[in-house]
Design an enzyme around this catalytic site. Structure first.
Site, PDB file in Angstrom:
ATOM      1  N   GLY A  14       0.779  -1.239   0.000  1.00 54.79           N
ATOM      2  CA  GLY A  14       0.000   0.000   0.000  1.00 54.79           C
ATOM      3  C   GLY A  14       0.805   1.280   0.000  1.00 54.79           C
ATOM      4  O   GLY A  14       0.314   2.321   0.446  1.00 54.79           O
ATOM      5  N   ASN A  16       1.696   3.126  -2.583  1.00 53.57           N
ATOM      6  CA  ASN A  16       1.054   4.106  -3.478  1.00 53.57           C
ATOM      7  C   ASN A  16      -0.208   4.669  -2.832  1.00 53.57           C
ATOM      8  O   ASN A  16      -0.498   5.862  -2.969  1.00 53.57           O
ATOM      9  CB  ASN A  16       0.740   3.468  -4.831  1.00 53.57           C
ATOM     10  CG  ASN A  16       1.948   3.479  -5.740  1.00 53.57           C
ATOM     11  OD1 ASN A  16       2.382   4.533  -6.206  1.00 53.57           O
ATOM     12  ND2 ASN A  16       2.525   2.302  -5.978  1.00 53.57           N
ATOM     13  N   ARG A  68     -15.636 -14.939  -9.971  1.00 50.50           N
ATOM     14  CA  ARG A  68     -15.192 -13.552 -10.087  1.00 50.50           C
ATOM     15  C   ARG A  68     -16.355 -12.573  -9.990  1.00 50.50           C
ATOM     16  O   ARG A  68     -16.249 -11.501  -9.429  1.00 50.50           O
ATOM     17  CB  ARG A  68     -14.542 -13.318 -11.447  1.00 50.50           C
ATOM     18  CG  ARG A  68     -13.137 -13.780 -11.511  1.00 50.50           C
ATOM     19  CD  ARG A  68     -12.524 -13.498 -12.873  1.00 50.50           C
ATOM     20  NE  ARG A  68     -11.224 -14.111 -12.891  1.00 50.50           N
ATOM     21  CZ  ARG A  68     -10.127 -13.526 -12.414  1.00 50.50           C
ATOM     22  NH1 ARG A  68     -10.162 -12.308 -11.936  1.00 50.50           N
ATOM     23  NH2 ARG A  68      -8.972 -14.154 -12.432  1.00 50.50           N
ATOM     24  N   MET A  93      -3.768  -6.674  -7.100  1.00 50.62           N
ATOM     25  CA  MET A  93      -3.221  -7.713  -7.962  1.00 50.62           C
ATOM     26  C   MET A  93      -4.282  -8.728  -8.363  1.00 50.62           C
ATOM     27  O   MET A  93      -4.093  -9.934  -8.233  1.00 50.62           O
ATOM     28  CB  MET A  93      -2.037  -8.389  -7.275  1.00 50.62           C
ATOM     29  CG  MET A  93      -0.947  -7.416  -6.853  1.00 50.62           C
ATOM     30  SD  MET A  93      -0.359  -6.311  -8.155  1.00 50.62           S
ATOM     31  CE  MET A  93       0.835  -7.367  -8.933  1.00 50.62           C
ATOM     32  N   ARG A  94      -5.397  -8.231  -8.842  1.00 51.18           N
ATOM     33  CA  ARG A  94      -6.447  -9.150  -9.278  1.00 51.18           C
ATOM     34  C   ARG A  94      -7.048  -8.585 -10.565  1.00 51.18           C
ATOM     35  O   ARG A  94      -7.432  -7.403 -10.621  1.00 51.18           O
ATOM     36  CB  ARG A  94      -7.500  -9.221  -8.177  1.00 51.18           C
ATOM     37  CG  ARG A  94      -8.741  -9.951  -8.584  1.00 51.18           C
ATOM     38  CD  ARG A  94      -9.119 -11.002  -7.578  1.00 51.18           C
ATOM     39  NE  ARG A  94     -10.262 -11.743  -8.060  1.00 51.18           N
ATOM     40  CZ  ARG A  94     -10.444 -13.026  -7.876  1.00 51.18           C
ATOM     41  NH1 ARG A  94      -9.550 -13.726  -7.229  1.00 51.18           N
ATOM     42  NH2 ARG A  94     -11.512 -13.634  -8.334  1.00 51.18           N
ATOM     43  N   LEU A  96      -9.688  -7.683 -13.280  1.00 50.13           N
ATOM     44  CA  LEU A  96     -11.110  -7.361 -13.174  1.00 50.13           C
ATOM     45  C   LEU A  96     -11.815  -7.726 -14.480  1.00 50.13           C
ATOM     46  O   LEU A  96     -11.250  -7.575 -15.559  1.00 50.13           O
ATOM     47  CB  LEU A  96     -11.263  -5.867 -12.871  1.00 50.13           C
ATOM     48  CG  LEU A  96     -10.703  -5.456 -11.501  1.00 50.13           C
ATOM     49  CD1 LEU A  96     -10.495  -3.958 -11.425  1.00 50.13           C
ATOM     50  CD2 LEU A  96     -11.621  -5.933 -10.379  1.00 50.13           C
ATOM     51  N   ASN A 110      -5.237   3.135 -12.676  1.00 51.44           N
ATOM     52  CA  ASN A 110      -4.299   2.118 -12.194  1.00 51.44           C
ATOM     53  C   ASN A 110      -2.883   2.665 -12.327  1.00 51.44           C
ATOM     54  O   ASN A 110      -2.617   3.493 -13.198  1.00 51.44           O
ATOM     55  CB  ASN A 110      -4.423   0.848 -13.049  1.00 51.44           C
ATOM     56  CG  ASN A 110      -3.461  -0.241 -12.599  1.00 51.44           C
ATOM     57  OD1 ASN A 110      -3.301  -0.504 -11.398  1.00 51.44           O
ATOM     58  ND2 ASN A 110      -2.801  -0.891 -13.552  1.00 51.44           N
ATOM     59  N   HIS A 112       0.976   1.343 -13.025  1.00 47.68           N
ATOM     60  CA  HIS A 112       1.689   0.171 -13.524  1.00 47.68           C
ATOM     61  C   HIS A 112       3.187   0.475 -13.524  1.00 47.68           C
ATOM     62  O   HIS A 112       3.606   1.543 -13.991  1.00 47.68           O
ATOM     63  CB  HIS A 112       1.209  -0.153 -14.947  1.00 47.68           C
ATOM     64  CG  HIS A 112       1.867  -1.376 -15.506  1.00 47.68           C
ATOM     65  ND1 HIS A 112       1.555  -2.643 -15.080  1.00 47.68           N
ATOM     66  CD2 HIS A 112       2.847  -1.514 -16.433  1.00 47.68           C
ATOM     67  CE1 HIS A 112       2.309  -3.525 -15.725  1.00 47.68           C
ATOM     68  NE2 HIS A 112       3.104  -2.857 -16.550  1.00 47.68           N
TER      69      HIS A 112
HETATM   70  C1  GAR Z   1       3.629  -1.022  -7.297  1.00 49.15           C
HETATM   71  O1  GAR Z   1       4.930  -1.026  -7.809  1.00 49.15           O
HETATM   72  C2  GAR Z   1       2.613  -1.015  -8.425  1.00 49.15           C
HETATM   73  O2  GAR Z   1       3.007  -0.254  -9.520  1.00 49.15           O
HETATM   74  C3  GAR Z   1       2.541  -2.481  -8.772  1.00 49.15           C
HETATM   75  O3  GAR Z   1       2.589  -3.162  -7.543  1.00 49.15           O
HETATM   76  C4  GAR Z   1       3.325  -2.359  -6.601  1.00 49.15           C
HETATM   77  C5  GAR Z   1       2.433  -2.174  -5.392  1.00 49.15           C
HETATM   78  O4  GAR Z   1       3.127  -1.517  -4.379  1.00 49.15           O
HETATM   79  N1  GAR Z   1       1.356  -2.794  -9.510  1.00 49.15           N
HETATM   80  C6  GAR Z   1       1.273  -3.734 -10.417  1.00 49.15           C
HETATM   81  O5  GAR Z   1       2.199  -4.456 -10.702  1.00 49.15           O
HETATM   82  C7  GAR Z   1      -0.085  -3.856 -11.067  1.00 49.15           C
HETATM   83  N2  GAR Z   1      -0.037  -4.842 -12.108  1.00 49.15           N
HETATM   84  P1  GAR Z   1       2.349  -0.761  -3.226  1.00 49.15           P
HETATM   85  O6  GAR Z   1       1.341  -1.764  -2.650  1.00 49.15           O
HETATM   86  O7  GAR Z   1       3.415  -0.422  -2.229  1.00 49.15           O
HETATM   87  O8  GAR Z   1       1.670   0.440  -3.821  1.00 49.15           O
END
Ligand code: GAR
Length: 198
Positions: A14, A16, A68, A93-94, A96, A110, A112
């Site tokens: 979490g 971000n 789902r 990480m799921r 949709l 989102n 990425h």
């Molecule tokens: C982040 O680096 C985000 O960009 C990535 O997971 C990490 C989550 O970190 N997201 C993906 O790979 C989405 N496919 P966080 O929980 O510390 O924000």
């Protein structure tokens, strides 16, 4: 100024989400983070959010197994009941389904960890290093049914350094993520940037 009601969906650390919550403390920030939902029980990010006084919920996708739609109906009902206007996926990480994405099309962002359209999907840092690219980064984009393919709101780049490992590169990219996600949400919540596909 009325602020947009935002929910953040997480699955883990979490960081971000934390960056968005911190940014939203500013009185002139156009979004209010009112809800943090995790699809994984005990996600570390939940503790930070509740300490910050934000309502947190766990809607465990695992307990719905392969169903789902049942998971997503519960998620959608919760967001609608809370009068959520914008959804931010932050390490959610799921995948949709198109049904859920269509409910929120033009209203769901989102982040990425790559410069899209390069390196969609998982293991972005490993793949970037294997290809020997010199520039890498992160992208904030609107979510569309096709994974990691929606209209781009903002990108930030970092150099790839000699001797980088997936971990050192991930750390550098994460610094950029924490800068661009709040900026991108500001643009979208204030109406300065609208999804071209919406
Ligand atoms: C982040 O680096 C985000 O960009 C990535 O997971 C990490 C989550 O970190 N997201 C993906 O790979 C989405 N496919 P966080 O929980 O510390 O924000």
């Amino acid at each position: 100024m009325s602020k947009r009601r935002v929910a953040i969906l997480i699955s883990g650390r979490g960081s971000n989400m934390t960056a968005l919550v911190e940014a939203a403390k500013a009185s002139d920030y156009p979004a209010d983070i009112v809800l943090v939902i995790s699809n994984v029980a005990g996600a570390p990010g939940l503790a930070f959010a509740s300490k910050a006084g934000i309502e947190t919920l766990t809607i465990e996708s695992k307990s719905f197994g392969k169903d789902r739609e049942a998971f997503e109906h519960k998620l959608n009902d919760t967001l609608v009941a809370q009068k959520i206007e914008l959804v931010c996926l932050a390490g959610f990480m799921r995948l949709l389904t198109p049904w859920f994405v269509q409910q929120w099309q033009g209203r769901m962002l989102n982040i990425h960890p790559a410069l899209l359209p390069s390196y969609k999907g998982l293991h972005t840092h490993e793949r970037a290093l294997a290809d020997g690219v010199k520039i890498h980064g992160a992208t904030v984009h609107f979510v569309v049914p096709e994974m990691d393919s929606g209209p781009i709101v903002m990108q930030g780049d970092v150099p790839v350094m000699p001797g980088d490992t997936p971990e050192t590169l991930a750390k550098r990219v994460l610094g950029v993520e924490h800068r661009i996600y709040p900026e991108a949400l500001r643009l979208v919540a204030s109406g300065q940037f609208k999804s071209p596909a919406a």
